[in-house]
Scaffold this motif. Sequence first.
Motif, PDB file in Angstrom:
ATOM      1  N   TYR A 253       0.837  -1.287  -0.022  1.00  0.00           N
ATOM      2  CA  TYR A 253      -0.136  -0.103  -0.186  1.00  0.00           C
ATOM      3  C   TYR A 253       0.862   1.241  -0.137  1.00  0.00           C
ATOM      4  O   TYR A 253       1.925   1.316   0.620  1.00  0.00           O
ATOM      5  CB  TYR A 253      -0.928  -0.192   1.073  1.00  0.00           C
ATOM      6  CG  TYR A 253      -1.663  -1.228   1.447  1.00  0.00           C
ATOM      7  CD1 TYR A 253      -2.805  -1.525   0.486  1.00  0.00           C
ATOM      8  CD2 TYR A 253      -1.322  -2.230   2.236  1.00  0.00           C
ATOM      9  CE1 TYR A 253      -3.469  -2.499   0.735  1.00  0.00           C
ATOM     10  CE2 TYR A 253      -2.000  -3.331   2.540  1.00  0.00           C
ATOM     11  CZ  TYR A 253      -3.129  -3.702   1.477  1.00  0.00           C
ATOM     12  OH  TYR A 253      -3.835  -4.859   1.729  1.00  0.00           O
ATOM     13  N   PRO A 254       0.358   2.456  -0.824  1.00  0.00           N
ATOM     14  CA  PRO A 254       1.236   3.350  -0.767  1.00  0.00           C
ATOM     15  C   PRO A 254       0.647   4.314   0.396  1.00  0.00           C
ATOM     16  O   PRO A 254       0.205   5.376   0.461  1.00  0.00           O
ATOM     17  CB  PRO A 254       0.657   4.197  -2.095  1.00  0.00           C
ATOM     18  CG  PRO A 254      -0.561   3.630  -2.399  1.00  0.00           C
ATOM     19  CD  PRO A 254      -0.621   2.366  -1.603  1.00  0.00           C
ATOM     20  N   ILE A 255       1.235   3.947   1.488  1.00  0.00           N
ATOM     21  CA  ILE A 255       0.533   4.709   2.980  1.00  0.00           C
ATOM     22  C   ILE A 255       1.718   5.505   3.702  1.00  0.00           C
ATOM     23  O   ILE A 255       2.887   5.634   3.094  1.00  0.00           O
ATOM     24  CB  ILE A 255       0.493   3.502   3.966  1.00  0.00           C
ATOM     25  CG1 ILE A 255       1.510   2.845   4.288  1.00  0.00           C
ATOM     26  CG2 ILE A 255      -0.782   2.480   3.560  1.00  0.00           C
ATOM     27  CD1 ILE A 255       1.643   1.862   5.592  1.00  0.00           C
ATOM     28  N   GLN A 256       1.247   6.294   4.334  1.00  0.00           N
ATOM     29  CA  GLN A 256       2.024   7.524   4.701  1.00  0.00           C
ATOM     30  C   GLN A 256       2.566   7.115   6.220  1.00  0.00           C
ATOM     31  O   GLN A 256       3.139   8.296   6.951  1.00  0.00           O
ATOM     32  CB  GLN A 256       1.107   8.886   5.052  1.00  0.00           C
ATOM     33  CG  GLN A 256       0.838   9.281   3.542  1.00  0.00           C
ATOM     34  CD  GLN A 256       0.225  10.791   3.724  1.00  0.00           C
ATOM     35  OE1 GLN A 256       0.725  11.609   4.596  1.00  0.00           O
ATOM     36  NE2 GLN A 256      -1.053  10.753   3.114  1.00  0.00           N
TER      37      GLN A 256
ATOM     38  N   LEU B 126      -9.267  16.779   5.750  1.00  0.00           N
ATOM     39  CA  LEU B 126      -7.761  17.067   6.438  1.00  0.00           C
ATOM     40  C   LEU B 126      -6.737  16.493   5.669  1.00  0.00           C
ATOM     41  O   LEU B 126      -6.926  15.993   4.676  1.00  0.00           O
ATOM     42  CB  LEU B 126      -7.764  16.315   7.753  1.00  0.00           C
ATOM     43  CG  LEU B 126      -8.801  16.453   8.997  1.00  0.00           C
ATOM     44  CD1 LEU B 126      -8.715  15.515   9.914  1.00  0.00           C
ATOM     45  CD2 LEU B 126      -8.731  17.938   9.451  1.00  0.00           C
ATOM     46  N   SER B 127      -5.527  17.174   5.706  1.00  0.00           N
ATOM     47  CA  SER B 127      -4.382  17.008   5.211  1.00  0.00           C
ATOM     48  C   SER B 127      -3.872  15.308   5.555  1.00  0.00           C
ATOM     49  O   SER B 127      -4.579  14.921   6.785  1.00  0.00           O
ATOM     50  CB  SER B 127      -3.399  17.841   5.319  1.00  0.00           C
ATOM     51  OG  SER B 127      -2.785  17.773   6.494  1.00  0.00           O
ATOM     52  N   GLY B 128      -3.015  14.700   4.962  1.00  0.00           N
ATOM     53  CA  GLY B 128      -2.515  13.469   5.249  1.00  0.00           C
ATOM     54  C   GLY B 128      -1.778  13.450   6.752  1.00  0.00           C
ATOM     55  O   GLY B 128      -2.035  12.624   7.583  1.00  0.00           O
ATOM     56  N   ASP B 129      -1.260  14.550   6.888  1.00  0.00           N
ATOM     57  CA  ASP B 129      -0.556  14.786   8.298  1.00  0.00           C
ATOM     58  C   ASP B 129      -1.397  14.735   9.228  1.00  0.00           C
ATOM     59  O   ASP B 129      -1.315  14.252  10.480  1.00  0.00           O
ATOM     60  CB  ASP B 129       0.358  15.745   8.232  1.00  0.00           C
ATOM     61  CG  ASP B 129       1.669  15.394   7.357  1.00  0.00           C
ATOM     62  OD1 ASP B 129       1.894  14.335   7.222  1.00  0.00           O
ATOM     63  OD2 ASP B 129       2.374  16.424   6.897  1.00  0.00           O
ATOM     64  N   GLN B 130      -2.524  15.681   9.087  1.00  0.00           N
ATOM     65  CA  GLN B 130      -3.439  15.935  10.109  1.00  0.00           C
ATOM     66  C   GLN B 130      -4.509  14.757  10.433  1.00  0.00           C
ATOM     67  O   GLN B 130      -4.651  14.447  11.353  1.00  0.00           O
ATOM     68  CB  GLN B 130      -4.728  16.966   9.363  1.00  0.00           C
ATOM     69  CG  GLN B 130      -4.035  18.356   9.510  1.00  0.00           C
ATOM     70  CD  GLN B 130      -4.930  19.280   8.687  1.00  0.00           C
ATOM     71  OE1 GLN B 130      -5.382  19.105   7.803  1.00  0.00           O
ATOM     72  NE2 GLN B 130      -5.093  20.642   9.560  1.00  0.00           N
ATOM     73  N   ILE B 131      -4.754  13.683   9.302  1.00  0.00           N
ATOM     74  CA  ILE B 131      -5.456  12.408   9.492  1.00  0.00           C
ATOM     75  C   ILE B 131      -4.413  11.747  10.395  1.00  0.00           C
ATOM     76  O   ILE B 131      -4.928  11.010  11.392  1.00  0.00           O
ATOM     77  CB  ILE B 131      -5.566  11.916   8.120  1.00  0.00           C
ATOM     78  CG1 ILE B 131      -6.886  12.760   7.508  1.00  0.00           C
ATOM     79  CG2 ILE B 131      -6.184  10.326   8.515  1.00  0.00           C
ATOM     80  CD1 ILE B 131      -7.058  12.028   6.207  1.00  0.00           C
ATOM     81  N   LEU B 132      -3.160  11.612  10.044  1.00  0.00           N
ATOM     82  CA  LEU B 132      -2.168  10.853  10.903  1.00  0.00           C
ATOM     83  C   LEU B 132      -2.193  11.355  12.467  1.00  0.00           C
ATOM     84  O   LEU B 132      -2.357  10.354  13.430  1.00  0.00           O
ATOM     85  CB  LEU B 132      -0.606  10.940  10.511  1.00  0.00           C
ATOM     86  CG  LEU B 132      -0.604   9.942   9.396  1.00  0.00           C
ATOM     87  CD1 LEU B 132       0.773  10.075   8.636  1.00  0.00           C
ATOM     88  CD2 LEU B 132      -0.784   8.456   9.617  1.00  0.00           C
TER      89      LEU B 132
END
Length: 166
Positions: free
Chosen positions: A3-6, A73-79
């Motif tokens: 998966y292309p995950i962050q 939300l942005s990816g960082d905010q979701i994390l």
Amino acid sequence: MRYPIQVSNTGRVDIRSNKRFVYSGRLSAEKNPMVLVEAARKANVEVRFLGEGPMRPQIEAAGYEKCSISGWLSGDQILGELKQARAMVLPSIWYEVNPVAPMEALGLGIPVITSSDATTTEEIIHGETGYVFRSKDVDDLAEKLQLLTNDDHAETLSQNAYDRFW
């Protein structure tokens, strides 16, 4: 990894102090957010929706005081939100093709509760890294939410999710 995950391996989230259940995605009928609102009410747990969509007014109209919506939300905010979650919930009633957010959650040690209609069921070991609930079944989902209110049980699932992911 498939998966292309962050998420990177920065350690497991300590979910003992986290009480809210998180949903991430579009607020639309096929994602079935209302089953989560009703199950959360029944289980008396906090739920936070990370996303936006046409069902936002219906979710807000339900009037459940332990329910909040962040909007997109942005990816960082979701994390950041995931790091404050007890578990992630995926209540979709359509055949989801393995969304990325649940995989990111597992990588942080966040258990995942998923509908039986999603391919995420293939990533969850029922009762060990999260739960699979019967699609559209408020009572079954409420039962799974309630199981994860037990700190020791949630901690065990968190450790299992983290270990299996990495």
